[in-house]
Motif scaffolding. Structure first.
Motif, PDB file in Angstrom:
ATOM      1  N   ASP A 283      12.528  10.955  -6.773  1.00  0.00           N
ATOM      2  CA  ASP A 283      12.606   9.965  -5.670  1.00  0.00           C
ATOM      3  C   ASP A 283      11.544   9.056  -6.190  1.00  0.00           C
ATOM      4  O   ASP A 283      10.507   9.107  -6.614  1.00  0.00           O
ATOM      5  N   ALA A 284      12.083   7.711  -6.075  1.00  0.00           N
ATOM      6  CA  ALA A 284      10.907   6.560  -6.328  1.00  0.00           C
ATOM      7  C   ALA A 284       9.552   6.522  -5.456  1.00  0.00           C
ATOM      8  O   ALA A 284       8.526   6.206  -5.939  1.00  0.00           O
ATOM      9  N   SER A 285       9.985   7.220  -4.143  1.00  0.00           N
ATOM     10  CA  SER A 285       8.857   7.281  -3.398  1.00  0.00           C
ATOM     11  C   SER A 285       8.235   8.826  -3.555  1.00  0.00           C
ATOM     12  O   SER A 285       8.944   9.700  -3.368  1.00  0.00           O
ATOM     13  N   ALA A 286       7.008   8.710  -4.069  1.00  0.00           N
ATOM     14  CA  ALA A 286       6.348  10.024  -4.149  1.00  0.00           C
ATOM     15  C   ALA A 286       6.265  10.807  -2.940  1.00  0.00           C
ATOM     16  O   ALA A 286       6.370  12.158  -2.808  1.00  0.00           O
ATOM     17  N   GLU A 287       5.951  10.078  -1.851  1.00  0.00           N
ATOM     18  CA  GLU A 287       5.898  10.638  -0.364  1.00  0.00           C
ATOM     19  C   GLU A 287       7.179  11.372   0.179  1.00  0.00           C
ATOM     20  O   GLU A 287       7.236  12.436   0.472  1.00  0.00           O
ATOM     21  N   ALA A 288       8.294  10.671  -0.110  1.00  0.00           N
ATOM     22  CA  ALA A 288       9.563  11.136   0.212  1.00  0.00           C
ATOM     23  C   ALA A 288       9.915  12.569  -0.748  1.00  0.00           C
ATOM     24  O   ALA A 288      10.429  13.230  -0.049  1.00  0.00           O
ATOM     25  N   ALA A 289       9.681  12.126  -1.886  1.00  0.00           N
ATOM     26  CA  ALA A 289      10.033  13.409  -2.771  1.00  0.00           C
ATOM     27  C   ALA A 289       9.137  14.654  -2.277  1.00  0.00           C
ATOM     28  O   ALA A 289       9.689  15.493  -2.179  1.00  0.00           O
ATOM     29  N   ALA A 290       7.854  14.504  -2.160  1.00  0.00           N
ATOM     30  CA  ALA A 290       6.949  15.540  -1.730  1.00  0.00           C
ATOM     31  C   ALA A 290       7.288  16.177  -0.548  1.00  0.00           C
ATOM     32  O   ALA A 290       7.291  17.423  -0.074  1.00  0.00           O
ATOM     33  N   SER A 291       7.633  15.335   0.497  1.00  0.00           N
ATOM     34  CA  SER A 291       8.065  15.839   1.776  1.00  0.00           C
ATOM     35  C   SER A 291       9.312  16.674   1.689  1.00  0.00           C
ATOM     36  O   SER A 291       9.287  17.766   2.320  1.00  0.00           O
ATOM     37  N   LEU A 292      10.275  16.241   0.970  1.00  0.00           N
ATOM     38  CA  LEU A 292      11.399  17.152   0.927  1.00  0.00           C
ATOM     39  C   LEU A 292      11.339  18.187   0.082  1.00  0.00           C
ATOM     40  O   LEU A 292      11.763  19.423   0.478  1.00  0.00           O
ATOM     41  N   ALA A 293      10.293  18.259  -0.779  1.00  0.00           N
ATOM     42  CA  ALA A 293      10.043  19.385  -1.795  1.00  0.00           C
ATOM     43  C   ALA A 293       9.342  20.347  -0.966  1.00  0.00           C
ATOM     44  O   ALA A 293       9.648  21.623  -1.175  1.00  0.00           O
ATOM     45  N   GLN A 294       8.733  19.925   0.000  1.00  0.00           N
ATOM     46  CA  GLN A 294       7.905  21.085   0.668  1.00  0.00           C
ATOM     47  C   GLN A 294       8.862  21.536   1.785  1.00  0.00           C
ATOM     48  O   GLN A 294       8.927  23.078   1.813  1.00  0.00           O
ATOM     49  N   ALA A 295       9.827  20.882   2.230  1.00  0.00           N
ATOM     50  CA  ALA A 295      10.843  21.501   3.281  1.00  0.00           C
ATOM     51  C   ALA A 295      11.799  22.465   2.617  1.00  0.00           C
ATOM     52  O   ALA A 295      12.328  23.256   3.228  1.00  0.00           O
ATOM     53  N   SER A 296      11.980  22.234   1.338  1.00  0.00           N
ATOM     54  CA  SER A 296      13.053  22.689   0.732  1.00  0.00           C
ATOM     55  C   SER A 296      13.047  23.800  -0.391  1.00  0.00           C
ATOM     56  O   SER A 296      13.519  24.670  -0.669  1.00  0.00           O
TER      57      SER A 296
END
Lengths: 333, 333, 333, 333
Positions: free
Chosen positions: A33-46
């Motif tokens: 994702d272009a947003s590192a924050e969005a990517a990290a959040s979903l990475a943690q959840a998934s």
């Protein structure tokens, strides 16, 4: 076990990513994702790892990608993904330009890889059941298809300006639903539209209230109406009138609670948010994609379905601009 | 992060185990079951390890246990678990004998550990919303509470024989719901019951069709009716008549699809299976348990709620046997 | 052409009088009322002449009388009318005393003249249709009959004092409806009652909120609940649970209009007034009387139906007073 | 006391005649019909005398006439009646030719006598209540008006040939309803139509399935759909979407009875016959005519309303023939 990459971890990407991760026959390997924050959040959840889009496409351990990036990247990413040998599930639309969609579909066809477009409403358990019963002949020959679709509230004008307009951004779902139910291609589109909800939408050249009439070669009729605002929730209804009867599917109220007083009988508003309203549909649509890939069948709705809905949306946009009905030739595609 | 052990990996244990495993603030550490197969299956699905009940209770890394074993083991396991310092969530009922429940609750009280009983229907989003609106005064003073509960089909007679009878096995949920809604304890119970669904149930000394009337000290009235068979699905309805109006909550149809023909307008049956009907309730009930434990509040429904429902079920059983109303004194407990 | 006299030109007398006058196969010849004004008003509206009760009974040109006078005159007037050779339609109840009813029915039996009692709800098109479909076996074997009856608002306490109490004045309709639907006589009655709506009703020794359980010899169960006040209209519902399914009939809303806003979906209150709610029932009940007389069949509901409902109301009154179920022996009558 | 003459004692004439006769403030003095039998039958039922049309128009004791003759006589009879000094209630349409209507309305205007057109649906209690609540602002600013109208079954082809076509014969009611609800004149009409129900209707040059889109100058949208056949009854629904919410009014089921079985929950078909569905509307419409005449107010819907609906029907007919939207200029009339 089907291994997925996810491109785009925004609102809808998060839904698809978690749905992949929750399955026992699929794994979400990586996401970008272009947003590192969005990517990290979903990475943690998934439990997936964060990667670049290029790395995901280059990863030979990934079988399929889910594309949930902004619309103007869809066609390029589809082409890159099928060329990299991935099965592709892409959120609607393929592109706002029908010519670009056509070229993209040619690349897909040459690749031989499956492409499915995210017309999620076909997988809503209510609408899917209605369609199945329609196909089984319960309502007889199809005569009038009516689709009502009203959003709880209008999007920001900035979004509207980039959206391609109501017919391409919102009603495209209803064009697909009408095709799904009519079982025959529309040959003509007439559209009306007004900016009644938010004058700024009108100033931006778009409409927020619209209605369309379509007919098929054999004379079947489809009615669609849209509004960008419904005070009582996310209004999603379909009704099919046929020679043997009428089939309809309606909204889901927030609860089944009802209060009766001197003011009357009051039920809850209908579910307000599309992620809630269509949660089961998103799961079922992913299931259909995985099953089709596994069984080596072409997934449905296809890229061609995406193209046809776009052509109807273009025709409606033109009809609304010119004030004249517009002929379309979908059968020939 | 709250760490759970699960005792019993059968149908309902599986639900709770997977609900624990799906949370980000809880972990299913270990589970036990008399069936190695059931234990292994859920262990794989949830990521927990298989252990013995003794090992789970002895594991100082486990904060709480969920008890889903056969009824006749509940009281012993509750006592063992709280004595081992665990918070306990136990499926209803604590025991079929009110005296045994009383002794168990004394052990719990001495332990100072929290105990919550699985009256899942309080957590159904529809019924919970109704109760909240009732508490807020929307229907005014409560006058008549009606609870309808009908199972899709009767259990096997072998199950019936060990069940404690319809009033303790099935209507106990409705006694709890009536107490939940009445906001005042019943003081008298009158019951009727017949074996109309399956004569074998009657031969086993039980009933499959029953109705109860209760009143509170201030004159509020509760009606409950039960049947072990409803051809149209799992029928679960509540209605409260009050001074300002009526609040009711109803069933959930399988889909919203409706067909209209010369035979009339036909909607789907209602959801047929309790695990489907109450899926959201099971999640919400677990959430309430975890939240109460975390906030160091006593969870609700409590062991005392379990005892009171059991006393009402006993009273109904006696009333049905003797043909006379039976007084109960729940306020004093 | 059947020629009618009408005794009593009050609210309900006016209904029956105008219904007679509107038919092409019946004529309202004469009417009497203690109030000269009420008599004159209805005489003008119906084209009937005003007469004394004695003159009406003595008039050999009158075939039938409709009795709509105060309750305590019914039994005497029935006896006088049948002795004068008239067919009799009498509003419920025959009398508040079951012994008096028995003696009256003996006089009727000796006279050989037809007597029909005005349990109008049997003739409501919805309830009549439900009963017909129940008889045809659509719901299978009858198991649980539920009757809900709630008035919009309580009557004046002065009326309550003379009424015989809620069970005889209001619930008597529901006892008749339960018998109508059960297709088997109740053998036991248990009643609860409270004064929750108006304390003055309690001070007058009556209740305004009540519920009854009855069972038949074969184990069928009937539930009835009553309230003297429903904020949302005149609440009249029946539901029958059977081996093959459930049949129910509900209320009629004032209009079909529904408003949906952020507060939810709101429908109208239900029809508020019994003369409006049961207008069609009154016409159908008169039609049944005329048809039975013309075809020389015994009209239904009969005087015996009136007696049986009264015995159930007496039993409920006693049950509520003593706190014990009361056995009844209607089969033997 | 208003004294009426009735021209035409057929199906709809009989309704109006009996409604006049049933009122205490009106009298049906005389009636005429080409069929002596029809005239005699209604004369007996209503107490009116049979006369010739000329005699009725010449009778100075008659204040008003109700015209229920064949359509092609309406305009002539209206002119004759107003010229004879009568108030006129005329069934729709005034004529199938808008030019003829215009000339007729000029004669009416010169006469100074009141003319009301029988758009009965405005007086349906449900639709009238909806319209009143719309006017009161309950749904906010009007945005989308939807009218669904489906007949139980198609008329004979012979009738269709003389009817002026579906848009003039059937949808004219919906054009009037759309105008009634929009509160602003349509400026454009687009129509689709097919013969899907009965090929013979298509061979006769007409359609049996049709849909129309209209817009007003401010951008309000109206959708209408019609079918000549609905297996489930006479389907009459309206829905208005506005800025504050949605108001809708629906069908009336034959009874409130519902059966629930394994096949689902089944309610009755909707009322099948227009005389039954709109019985209350016919009474209310007559009341409105009499009240307007008595209060010396212009009755509504007026002759001009009849002309405007006809112009919309003509525009739809032309749009369907040419495949193009048709502009209309009703504001200028």
């Amino acid at each position: 076990m089907m291994r997925f990459g996810l491109l785009g971890a925004g609102r809808i990407g998060r839904i698809h990513g978690l749905n992949v991760a929750a399955r026992s026959d699929a794994q979400l390997v990586a996401l970008s994702d272009a947003s590192a924050e969005a990517a990290a959040s979903l990475a943690q959840a998934s439990g997936a790892k964060v990667a670049t889009t290029d790395a995901i496409l280059a990863d030979s351990g990934i079988d399929a990608v889910v594309i949930c990036t902004p619309t103007d990247t869809h066609a390029d990413l589809i082409e890159a993904a099928v060329s990299a040998g991935k099965a592709v599930f892409c959120e609607k639309p393929v592109d706002l330009d029908a010519g670009r969609i056509r070229r993209c579909l040619e690349v897909v066809a040459k690749s031989g890889k499956p492409l499915m477009i995210g017309f999620n409403r076909r997988f809503d358990p209510n609408f899917a059941a209605l369609e199945g019963r329609l196909r089984s002949g319960e309502a007889g020959a199809i005569e009038i298809v009516s689709v009502i679709s009203r959003d709880p509230g209008p999007p920001p004008v900035e979004y509207v300006k980039r959206s391609g307009g109501l017919f391409r951004d919102m009603m495209i779902h209803d064009f697909d639903m009408a095709r799904f139910l009519l079982a025959e291609e529309p040959v003509e589109v007439f559209a009306l539209g007004s900016a009644l909800v938010d004058p700024a939408i009108g100033q931006a050249g778009d409409v927020d209230t619209a209605a369309v009439l379509m007919r098929t070669a054999s004379g079947r009729i489809a009615q669609i109406s849209n509004s960008r605002r419904a005070t009582y929730g996310y209004d999603q209804r379909i009704e099919v009138h046929g020679s043997k009867g009428m089939l309809r599917a309606g909204n889901i109220h927030e609860t089944t609670v009802e209060i009766a007083t001197g003011a009357g009988f009051r039920a809850d508003p209908v579910q307000n948010f599309f992620l809630e309203r269509y949660a089961a549909a998103y799961r079922a649509e992913l299931d259909a994609f995985i099953t089709a890939c596994r069984d080596k069948r072409a997934p449905s709705p296809s890229g061609l379905d995406g193209l046809k809905a776009q052509i109807l949306a273009d025709a409606a946009t033109e009809s609304r601009r010119t004030g004249k009905p517009v002929a379309v030739a979908l059968e020939a595609l």
